[in-house]
Design an enzyme around this catalytic site. Sequence first.
Site, mmCIF file in Angstrom:
data_model
loop_
_atom_site.group_PDB
_atom_site.id
_atom_site.type_symbol
_atom_site.label_atom_id
_atom_site.label_comp_id
_atom_site.label_asym_id
_atom_site.label_seq_id
_atom_site.Cartn_x
_atom_site.Cartn_y
_atom_site.Cartn_z
ATOM 1 N N TYR A 1 28.577 83.975 18.307
ATOM 2 C CA TYR A 1 27.720 83.024 18.747
ATOM 3 C C TYR A 1 26.304 83.779 18.772
ATOM 4 O O TYR A 1 25.369 83.375 18.213
ATOM 5 C CB TYR A 1 27.754 82.212 20.033
ATOM 6 C CG TYR A 1 27.127 81.201 20.441
ATOM 7 C CD1 TYR A 1 27.220 79.878 20.229
ATOM 8 C CD2 TYR A 1 25.771 81.334 21.456
ATOM 9 C CE1 TYR A 1 26.403 78.949 20.636
ATOM 10 C CE2 TYR A 1 25.036 80.387 21.532
ATOM 11 C CZ TYR A 1 25.291 79.091 21.277
ATOM 12 O OH TYR A 1 24.494 77.926 21.786
ATOM 13 N N SER B 1 37.811 74.244 25.044
ATOM 14 C CA SER B 1 38.292 73.695 23.652
ATOM 15 C C SER B 1 37.039 72.813 23.013
ATOM 16 O O SER B 1 36.932 72.300 22.315
ATOM 17 C CB SER B 1 39.112 72.328 24.079
ATOM 18 O OG SER B 1 38.242 71.527 24.944
ATOM 19 N N GLY B 2 35.780 73.442 23.415
ATOM 20 C CA GLY B 2 34.509 72.797 22.666
ATOM 21 C C GLY B 2 34.162 71.428 23.072
ATOM 22 O O GLY B 2 33.475 70.978 22.584
ATOM 23 N N LEU B 3 34.554 71.423 24.469
ATOM 24 C CA LEU B 3 34.184 69.981 25.015
ATOM 25 C C LEU B 3 33.175 70.033 26.234
ATOM 26 O O LEU B 3 32.978 69.163 26.958
ATOM 27 C CB LEU B 3 35.314 69.001 25.328
ATOM 28 C CG LEU B 3 36.220 68.603 23.994
ATOM 29 C CD1 LEU B 3 37.415 67.845 24.870
ATOM 30 C CD2 LEU B 3 35.256 67.875 23.029
ATOM 31 N N SER C 1 32.289 73.814 30.949
ATOM 32 C CA SER C 1 31.485 74.701 31.516
ATOM 33 C C SER C 1 30.063 73.829 32.017
ATOM 34 O O SER C 1 29.705 73.922 33.142
ATOM 35 C CB SER C 1 30.920 75.918 30.896
ATOM 36 O OG SER C 1 31.746 76.674 29.979
ATOM 37 N N ASP D 1 24.415 70.902 25.913
ATOM 38 C CA ASP D 1 25.701 70.403 26.855
ATOM 39 C C ASP D 1 25.188 69.983 28.088
ATOM 40 O O ASP D 1 25.835 69.050 28.743
ATOM 41 C CB ASP D 1 26.751 71.761 26.597
ATOM 42 C CG ASP D 1 27.002 72.207 25.544
ATOM 43 O OD1 ASP D 1 26.943 71.522 24.368
ATOM 44 O OD2 ASP D 1 27.531 73.376 25.318
ATOM 45 N N SER E 1 39.583 75.605 43.984
ATOM 46 C CA SER E 1 39.927 74.951 42.786
ATOM 47 C C SER E 1 41.109 74.126 42.384
ATOM 48 O O SER E 1 42.016 74.924 42.698
ATOM 49 C CB SER E 1 39.727 75.884 41.448
ATOM 50 O OG SER E 1 40.226 75.421 40.351
ATOM 51 N N ASP F 1 20.781 73.353 18.293
ATOM 52 C CA ASP F 1 19.954 73.341 19.691
ATOM 53 C C ASP F 1 19.068 74.710 19.854
ATOM 54 O O ASP F 1 18.003 74.802 20.414
ATOM 55 C CB ASP F 1 20.639 72.917 20.668
ATOM 56 C CG ASP F 1 21.849 73.905 21.142
ATOM 57 O OD1 ASP F 1 22.269 74.904 20.554
ATOM 58 O OD2 ASP F 1 22.657 73.604 22.314
#
Length: 387
Positions: A224, A126-128, A131, A175, A71, A40
Amino acid sequence: MGTADLQQQVTEALGQRFPGVSARFFQAPGRVNLIGEHTDYNDGFVLPVAIDRQVMLAARVRTDARVRLWSVNFRQSSGFSLEQIEPDSAAPWSNYVRGVAAVLQQEGFVLRGMDAVIAGNVPIGSGLSSSAAIEVATAVTLRDLSSLDISPVDLALLCQRAEDEFVGMKCGIMDQFIAALGQRGHALWIDCRSLEYEAVPLPSGVSVVVCDTMKRRGLVDSEYNARRRECEQGVELLRQCLPDAQALRDVTSADLAKYGDILPAIVHKRCAHVVSENERVLSAVAALRAGEVEEFGRLMDLSHASLRDDYEVSCAALDTMVDLAHKAPGFLGARMTGAGFGGCTVNWVDSEAAVEFAQQVVRQYAEKTGVTPEVYICAASAAAGEL
Ligand code: GLA
């Protein structure tokens, strides 16, 4: 825990923390990327799916400029005035909300204060994309409570900017885009340069299974950013031979075969991943359209190998999970998903065997690593919005 449970959680928490009448409910989904990883921010192509894991807000407008938050996951409150928005290092989760509010105001939108509780079932780190889910859920909440007119694409761009400027992660657009524009039953093919997109229906008979290694991402920010720089360096050098190349999106594998020699070895590997991954996304979309589900799985396998060997963003836990998937019933394809260095794999599995697939992977991963993974069959879900 599903959507109904989340809604109950936020309703109860709102009643306890901010008693009062009527609230409105907003959600944004997490995502799993089927193919197109680390493309991306190279102006390339991605193919993510919005999943049935979400961040939810129950919110009520205030008559002043205060924002009060609670929260449920962190059992913590945080509050600020819209007149002066600063990060809160004691409640980092609130920085996503603060960042989105700050960016909307920078753009000239007039916001109203609110009381809101937040809860989510997208596992964190967890990469899902938990955020992006909190950012986009916040953005739709602020937009609708303040009756603002903002398109979903602009909303995604503003949330990406909030993450960059307020949280300090220079992520791509995938995302936030899928959280703002995902469609039930579909993957979204996104051109991250033009921001054009197309919903591609997922075939019946194939399940998307997410396997969480339970290893939380480490190193992500520094690695990254290092990968981003290596890609930029690659484009800059390749421009000597390809003067029109603006990004790795503009480089083909034929170009790389011809001119790749001018690149340092590491940069060459990084470029090889991005260039081939963009080509794989195009082939994968064509395969989906043609109903070639096995070909789609094969492209996922190639993507994983490329991320592991050339882009070097996989890790032992992810590789183990992918290897076990290859031997499980119904397997069609598997790869790491998201930024890497931990988190989840995404698996393409014959639906008839999906439950058996999940059971075997859970058992074997636990035997092998001593860690019991979370494995779930995803439903491709709708974009963020009011419930
Ligand atoms: C993270 C970023 C995305 C994308 C992926 C890798 O999820 O937020 O923009 O770069 O990593 O594909």
